[in-house]
Design an enzyme around this catalytic site. Structure first.
Site, short mmCIF file in Angstrom:
data_model
loop_
_atom_site.label_atom_id
_atom_site.label_comp_id
_atom_site.label_asym_id
_atom_site.label_seq_id
_atom_site.Cartn_x
_atom_site.Cartn_y
_atom_site.Cartn_z
NE ARG A 1 40.13 42.96 47.03
CZ ARG A 1 39.16 43.49 46.27
NH1 ARG A 1 37.91 43.14 46.44
NH2 ARG A 1 39.45 44.38 45.34
CD GLU B 1 34.72 43.10 44.60
OE1 GLU B 1 33.66 43.17 43.95
OE2 GLU B 1 35.48 44.05 44.78
C1 NOJ Z 1 32.82 45.13 42.14
C2 NOJ Z 1 33.38 46.28 42.90
O1 NOJ Z 1 34.73 46.08 43.20
C3 NOJ Z 1 32.59 46.62 44.15
O2 NOJ Z 1 32.98 47.89 44.53
C4 NOJ Z 1 31.12 46.52 43.86
O3 NOJ Z 1 30.35 46.97 44.92
C5 NOJ Z 1 30.80 45.06 43.56
N1 NOJ Z 1 31.54 44.65 42.40
C6 NOJ Z 1 29.33 44.79 43.28
O4 NOJ Z 1 28.89 45.50 42.18
#
Ligand code: NOJ
Length: 495
Positions: free
Chosen positions: A103, A398
């Protein structure tokens, strides 16, 4: 007697049942064959090449250059991991990890430097075509985010996401992306973390707290829905993909079993997840948001609620625009009821009206104050999505752990991956949640927004002091590779 009493006390005073009292067993169930394991990044955080090949400035280029002090180590992502130039090396690393998907996000500023669709930058488009081709040649499915915090500065100069034309600008950009890459992309994400974009990540002069957050959210929902409808009407039949909004936050655990704390946690869930999830699955803002914001707005002297009303037409337009549920989640927050906050200047926090804090006896990330190691919270969260949003297919877009050093010996990250995945597997097995994939944040150590390079989320280390940006696999990447290849978390698994 004493140890027994202590045990009873632990179970009664703490809602962290098994985190304090007993450690759960790791799941030994194989993940289904079609479960997709992946890794993820975003354009601004890794690409570098901030002004190369016709790219214009994003709000992050602009802000980090103008006011370096907003970044903890005064850094910026002008070069970052240099992935724009090193994308083949990144794909080789993904291949070595054995992931099924990658992704990543597209830089709007590379594709449409004016922000608008009048000028398509072919060099930018070709870059992403090359990346997608490289992934597919290596049997890795591309999963693509259209917009991950890096709004073109030219659009910010026109009010950015507060401009009611934002959904139209976004739709025009989405069309160029579907036309250019859609034959090869089966999973699209419209916007990454609208909650962050409309709160802390929201870079705009003169933002009025408690007002602009809600306007921004409405425009994000309309923009997402516009891209979804466009895809559904004009591209889906031919390209056969799916498209979703990426929501983020934590599981909210009530501080105690009291009815007040349970209600407080439920309220915060609705204000954060429901803020975007409810309009998409039910058609309007959550009732608790409508009631509380209207009540406080009136006492503050506003003539109408600070939460913009959605018309019947807008409700119908937004409802049903998620082909699956995409989730970024890392941790758990504890929520406690408090007295109604006093009436003063408006804010989202006062609208929510609870006390939210972090678990004090959980392992803490050395670099991210909000990040605690609470794997069981994710299982509860997944069950909540199942119950709240009609048992959707869920893709974890994520999840990951940050340290401050980027050390190769990253046992905590390895355990984090192991225990979080075990809870995810339990949610599937024992709670019947339909999780279809997991994506590790992040493939590489990278630029962590306001924390700059002081927080390292990668399963692969990047040497930022070397012009080569040398990549080295950390210990956790070997564990994750085994999981990606075997779909099993422990030595031997059963079906
Ligand atoms: C969410 C975000 O989408 C990403 O850009 C960020 O680096 C990570 N979390 C960790 O904070």
């Amino acid at each position: 007697m004493l140890p027994f009493l202590y045990f009873v006390l632990l179970l009664t005073v703490s809602s962290f049942g098994f985190s304090l009292a007993e450690k759960p067993q790791l799941s030994n169930k194989t993940f289904p064959k079609n479960f997709s394991f992946g890794a993820t990044t975003s354009a601004y955080q890794i690409e570098g090449a901030w002004n190369l090949d016709g790219k214009s400035q994003s709000v992050w280029d602009n802000a980090t250059h103008r006011i370096p002090g907003i970044i903890k180590d005064l850094s910026n992502a002008d070069i970052a991991c240099d992935s724009y130039l090193k994308y083949k090396e990144d794909v080789a690393l993904l291949k070595a990890l054995g992931v099924q998907h990658y992704r990543f996000s597209l830089a709007w500023t590379r594709i449409l430097p004016t922000g608008f669709a009048d000028e398509v930058n072919e060099i930018g488009v070709n870059h992403y075509k090359n990346l997608i081709r490289e992934l597919k040649n290596n049997q890795i499915q591309p999963m693509v985010t259209l917009y991950h915090q890096d709004l073109p500065q030219v659009l910010m100069d026109r009010g950015g996401t507060l401009n009611p034309l934002f959904p139209k600008w976004f739709e025009d950009y989405a069309r160029v992306c579907f036309e250019s890459f859609g034959d090869d992309v089966k999973h699209w994400f419209t916007i990454n973390e609208p909650y962050i974009d409309c709160t802390v990540g929201f870079i705009s002069g003169g933002l009025r707290e408690g007002i602009d957050n809600y306007i921004c959210a409405k425009h994000h929902l309309m923009a997402h829905a516009a891209a979804w409808h466009l895809y559904d009407n004009e591209f889906r039949a031919r390209q056969g993909g799916k498209i979703a909004l990426v929501l983020n936050s934590d599981w909210m655990e009530p501080a105690s079993h009291s009815a007040e704390d349970v209600t407080a946690a439920a309220t915060r869930m609705q204000f954060i997840w429901g803020w975007f999830g409810h309009p998409i699955y039910y058609g309007d803002w959550p009732d608790i948001m409508k009631t509380r914001i209207a009540m406080r707005s009136k006492l503050e002297g506003f003539n109408e609620s600070r939460l913009p009303e959605l018309t019947q037409e807008e409700i119908a337009y937004i409802k049903g625009t998620n082909d699956f549920f995409a989730v970024n989640t890392y941790t758990t927050t504890i929520v406690q009821a408090i007295e109604e906050p006093e009436i003063s200047s408006p804010s989202l926090d006062k609208d929510i009206g609870v006390n939210a804090y972090q678990c004090s006896d959980c392992i803490a990330s050395p670099s991210m104050s909000w990040l605690k190691f609470v794997p069981w919270g994710t299982r509860k969260l997944l069950k909540w999505f199942k119950d709240e949003y009609f048992n959707p297919d869920i893709l974890i877009t994520e999840n990951g752990w940050a340290d401050g050093t980027g050390q190769l010996d990253d046992d905590v990250r390895e355990n984090y991956i192991k225990e979080y995945l075990s809870n995810i597997r339990d949610a599937m097995e024992k709670d019947g949640v339909k999780v279809i994939g997991y994506t590790l944040w992040s493939l590489l150590d990278n630029f962590e927004w306001a924390s700059g390079f002081t927080a390292k989320f990668g399963t692969i280390q990047v040497d930022f002091s070397s012009p080569n940006r040398t990549r080295t696999r950390k210990k956790s990447s070997f564990y994750y590779e085994r999981v990606c290849r075997t779909h099993c978390l422990v030595g031997t698994c059963e079906e």
